[in-house]
Scaffold this motif. Structure first.
Motif, PDB file in Angstrom:
ATOM      1  N   LEU A  67       6.720 -10.103  12.068  1.00 29.31           N
ATOM      2  CA  LEU A  67       7.007 -11.463  11.608  1.00 29.31           C
ATOM      3  C   LEU A  67       7.168 -11.442  10.090  1.00 29.31           C
ATOM      4  CD1 LEU A  67       4.461 -13.524  13.749  1.00 29.31           C
ATOM      5  CD2 LEU A  67       6.910 -13.182  14.178  1.00 29.31           C
ATOM      6  N   ALA A 162      10.527 -15.309  17.117  1.00 30.26           N
ATOM      7  CA  ALA A 162       9.294 -15.689  17.804  1.00 30.26           C
ATOM      8  C   ALA A 162       9.365 -15.366  19.294  1.00 30.26           C
ATOM      9  CB  ALA A 162       9.032 -17.177  17.593  1.00 30.26           C
ATOM     10  N   ILE A 176       1.876 -17.353  16.646  1.00 29.93           N
ATOM     11  CA  ILE A 176       3.228 -17.402  16.088  1.00 29.93           C
ATOM     12  C   ILE A 176       3.491 -18.754  15.451  1.00 29.93           C
ATOM     13  CG2 ILE A 176       5.681 -17.351  16.679  1.00 29.93           C
ATOM     14  CD1 ILE A 176       4.958 -15.302  18.849  1.00 29.93           C
ATOM     15  N   TYR A 180       3.771 -18.437  11.517  1.00 25.71           N
ATOM     16  CA  TYR A 180       5.179 -18.111  11.272  1.00 25.71           C
ATOM     17  C   TYR A 180       6.090 -19.341  11.356  1.00 25.71           C
ATOM     18  CZ  TYR A 180       9.686 -15.749  11.762  1.00 25.71           C
ATOM     19  OH  TYR A 180      10.992 -15.351  11.606  1.00 25.71           O
TER      20      TYR A 180
END
Length: 222
Positions: A67, A162, A176, A180
């Motif tokens: 990520l 993702a 996630i 992110y």
């Protein structure tokens, strides 16, 4: 997106490479080679585009393995040299990236798909739609064809990343989202601004470089 090879399963890596190679094979067949032969100086733009993408992708912030946040630049490249040549330059940059900066080649196909193919398709579709359905206004070109397409490219890239890391089983949805996806707007808006600044300069100073821009169409007499 850079990951060591052992974290990427063979079937997943194969799918990514098949999509990448298939799209570039189409791009090689559809690229305007006759026009490039008539104006060979434009071939230099393809090499510069690959270097530009490589530079943008190498300047990244790694939040967690797999990520990362980095500028894409695909919108600018697509608007300057066109969809087909962007895919060719994008695959070249995606292959050189792990060789120059570390990381495995297994994920390279997916990196190309997420960082070049999808953003380039979004830019191409939005630009063509705006040219067909909207007035030929320079500010519409900038805000719709350049800014909006760049922002949407980042969002699609982020959500695609993702989904990919979830499919690989690296992280669950909560991790996630919190680490992110919630941060994506902090990158999407600057991506649009940077692409807008670059395209404004190119369109006003050297419009002959920009395949998507016709100064007589957008500026003259308006």
């Amino acid at each position: 997106m850079q990951l060591p090879n052992h974290l990427v399963s063979l079937p997943l890596a194969t799918i990514g490479w098949l999509i990448a190679l298939g799209s570039v094979a189409w791009a090689v067949r559809a690229a305007p080679w006759s026009a490039l032969r008539a104006e060979p100086a434009r071939l230099n733009l393809v090499g510069l585009a690959a270097l530009f993408l490589l530079g943008m992708w190498s300047l990244k912030a790694t939040l967690m393995p797999g990520l990362t946040l980095h500028f894409l630049g695909a919108a600018t490249v697509t608007l300057v040299i066109g969809l087909e040549l962007t895919l060719i330059a994008g695959l070249a940059a995606a292959i050189v990236l792990p060789l120059a900066f570390g990381g495995g080649m297994a994920i390279t196909g997916w990196h190309f798909v997420l960082s070049a193919l999808l953003p380039a398709l979004i830019t191409y579709a939005i630009t063509r739609a705006s040219q067909r359905w909207m007035p030929p206004n320079f500010f519409i070109y900038l805000f719709i064809g350049v800014f909006l397409s760049a922002v949407l490219g980042v969002i699609v890239h982020g959500f695609g990343t993702a989904l990919l890391v979830m499919a690989m089983g690296l992280y669950d949805a909560d991790i996630i989202w919190n680490n992110y996806l919630r941060i994506l707007p902090l990158l999407a808006f600057p991506e649009g601004v940077i692409n807008g600044m670059i395209m404004t300069a190119l369109a006003l100073v050297i419009p002959q470089w920009v395949i998507s821009f016709d100064d007589h169409h957008y500026i003259d007499g308006r």
